[in-house]
Scaffold this motif. Sequence first.
Motif, short mmCIF file in Angstrom:
data_model
loop_
_atom_site.label_atom_id
_atom_site.label_comp_id
_atom_site.label_asym_id
_atom_site.label_seq_id
_atom_site.Cartn_x
_atom_site.Cartn_y
_atom_site.Cartn_z
N HIS A 92 12.46 -10.48 -17.24
CA HIS A 92 12.30 -9.49 -18.32
C HIS A 92 12.40 -8.16 -18.38
CE1 HIS A 92 11.08 -13.83 -19.77
NE2 HIS A 92 10.35 -14.11 -18.44
N ILE A 93 12.20 -7.29 -17.25
CA ILE A 93 12.63 -5.88 -17.04
C ILE A 93 13.25 -5.98 -15.71
CG2 ILE A 93 10.21 -5.11 -18.35
CD1 ILE A 93 9.22 -5.58 -15.44
N SER A 94 14.78 -6.92 -16.02
CA SER A 94 15.37 -6.39 -14.66
C SER A 94 16.15 -5.25 -14.80
CB SER A 94 16.28 -7.30 -14.59
OG SER A 94 17.38 -7.54 -16.43
N ASN A 95 16.40 -4.40 -16.27
CA ASN A 95 17.11 -2.63 -16.07
C ASN A 95 16.24 -1.93 -15.77
OD1 ASN A 95 14.87 -3.52 -18.93
ND2 ASN A 95 16.29 -1.76 -19.38
N LEU A 96 14.99 -2.18 -15.11
CA LEU A 96 13.95 -1.36 -14.54
C LEU A 96 14.57 -1.61 -13.03
CD1 LEU A 96 11.45 -0.97 -16.45
CD2 LEU A 96 13.05 0.57 -16.88
N LEU A 97 15.00 -2.41 -12.36
CA LEU A 97 14.48 -2.90 -11.21
C LEU A 97 14.55 -1.15 -10.14
CD1 LEU A 97 14.16 -5.24 -8.75
CD2 LEU A 97 16.93 -5.80 -9.57
N PRO A 98 15.72 -0.71 -10.21
CA PRO A 98 16.32 0.33 -9.13
C PRO A 98 14.76 1.10 -8.95
CG PRO A 98 18.21 0.36 -10.77
CD PRO A 98 17.23 -0.77 -11.14
N VAL A 99 13.97 1.93 -10.51
CA VAL A 99 12.90 2.33 -9.90
C VAL A 99 12.16 1.41 -9.40
CG1 VAL A 99 14.03 3.61 -12.05
CG2 VAL A 99 12.31 1.76 -12.98
N ILE A 100 11.40 0.26 -10.20
CA ILE A 100 10.98 -0.22 -9.73
C ILE A 100 11.05 -0.45 -8.20
CG2 ILE A 100 10.34 -3.55 -9.23
CD1 ILE A 100 11.26 -3.31 -12.45
N ILE A 101 12.07 -0.52 -7.04
CA ILE A 101 12.45 -1.10 -5.63
C ILE A 101 11.84 0.23 -5.54
CG2 ILE A 101 14.20 -1.13 -5.02
CD1 ILE A 101 15.86 -2.68 -6.41
N LEU A 102 12.26 1.15 -5.55
CA LEU A 102 11.69 3.27 -5.38
C LEU A 102 10.40 2.55 -5.80
CD1 LEU A 102 13.10 5.49 -4.58
CD2 LEU A 102 13.06 6.22 -7.01
N GLY A 103 9.06 2.45 -6.14
CA GLY A 103 7.79 1.97 -6.53
C GLY A 103 7.34 1.61 -5.88
N LEU A 104 8.22 0.75 -4.85
CA LEU A 104 7.67 0.14 -3.87
C LEU A 104 8.60 -0.04 -2.48
CD1 LEU A 104 6.97 -2.98 -2.83
CD2 LEU A 104 9.75 -4.10 -2.85
N PHE A 105 9.36 0.88 -3.01
CA PHE A 105 9.04 1.56 -1.49
C PHE A 105 7.79 2.96 -1.31
CE2 PHE A 105 10.89 5.90 0.39
CZ PHE A 105 11.16 5.66 1.47
N PHE A 106 7.68 3.50 -2.28
CA PHE A 106 6.29 4.16 -2.27
C PHE A 106 5.01 3.74 -1.88
CE2 PHE A 106 9.15 6.97 -5.69
CZ PHE A 106 9.45 8.27 -4.73
N THR A 107 5.54 2.25 -1.69
CA THR A 107 3.84 1.52 -2.65
C THR A 107 4.00 1.21 -1.16
OG1 THR A 107 3.42 0.72 -4.32
CG2 THR A 107 2.78 -0.38 -2.41
N LEU A 108 4.92 0.40 -0.02
CA LEU A 108 5.23 0.16 1.77
C LEU A 108 4.67 1.06 2.53
CD1 LEU A 108 8.15 -2.15 1.16
CD2 LEU A 108 5.78 -2.55 1.73
N LEU A 109 5.51 2.46 1.71
CA LEU A 109 5.07 3.53 2.95
C LEU A 109 3.72 4.43 3.37
CD1 LEU A 109 7.63 6.60 1.89
CD2 LEU A 109 7.67 5.82 3.55
N TYR A 110 3.13 3.64 2.26
CA TYR A 110 1.28 4.22 2.39
C TYR A 110 0.49 3.67 2.98
CZ TYR A 110 -3.66 5.21 0.70
OH TYR A 110 -5.09 5.55 0.66
N THR A 111 1.61 1.79 3.85
CA THR A 111 0.98 0.89 4.33
C THR A 111 1.21 0.97 6.00
OG1 THR A 111 2.80 -0.75 3.90
CG2 THR A 111 0.45 -0.31 2.05
N ILE A 112 2.21 1.81 5.60
CA ILE A 112 3.13 2.02 7.02
C ILE A 112 1.75 2.21 8.59
CG2 ILE A 112 4.41 2.95 8.64
CD1 ILE A 112 6.28 3.35 6.23
#
Length: 275
Positions: A92-112
């Motif tokens: 329902h918010i597929s238009n935001l997918l690029p920034v969501i992926i970027l947010g996911l990347f930042f989150t995963l960086l924190y868990t490394i």
Amino acid sequence: MKWLHFIVSHSIFIAICAVALCFQTALLLHINLTTWLYSFVFFSTLCSYNFYWLLSGFTFSEQPLKLFLKAYHTNVIVFFIAAIGLLFSLPHISNLLPVIILGLFFTLLYTIPLLSFKVLHFTRKAGLLKTFLLAFTWAFVTVYIPYKQVPTASTLTLLLLFNNRFLFMLMLCIIFDARDTKVDKIRGLQSLTTLVTPVTIRYVMGAVFIAYIINGVVFRIYYNEPMQIIALLVTGIVAAVVYFFSLKKQGYFFYYFLVDGLMLFSAIAAYVASI
């Protein structure tokens, strides 16, 4: 009290706080966000935090996987429920997918740094990055992603609000880092508070607090909203009081209800000021 402990210990409360910050962003930018965006933020926060606690617990636990999963079975259940809610919200918010992926990347960086691979253990010496990355990720998710759904604000407005949210979250992150200093040193993890003395941390907190107030006042003057300036100052005073009490030994609910609750308080103050 059991229900309150469950809500706090399984990151449900902090997920509510994340939604509240998005609501505050909508108020301050004068935009309307969809229910699906709020749903996404709630479930993504719930999912990421339970994933972090599971990964952290397993990495530094000596229990076999079977016993570990048994001990943390409620976190596993909440994680999968949150993941389902997250996947249900995304279309329902597929238009935001690029920034969501970027947010996911930042989150995963924190868990490394939590990963047990020795080749990645150098990230445990990231130091300042750990503290600043978490504050930045919170600002990204609760300011930039909502802005991207309704990108009507000017670049200056976005920068002022983003900086203000980043500084606010940085204060909360420092409070938590100060609490975890001893444990982080034992585990070989670096943060801002493991690198400098407690006295220096107080100076850093003072500088961040002043920057937060100045940036926030400038932002609200720019929007000509004097009531929001009052809300900002009240929030700042409450945050300073909470920080003062954090200098003494405090319990579980102080951090995961009162300190995290500053996010909810900030949003409520902004809402009251908007009435």
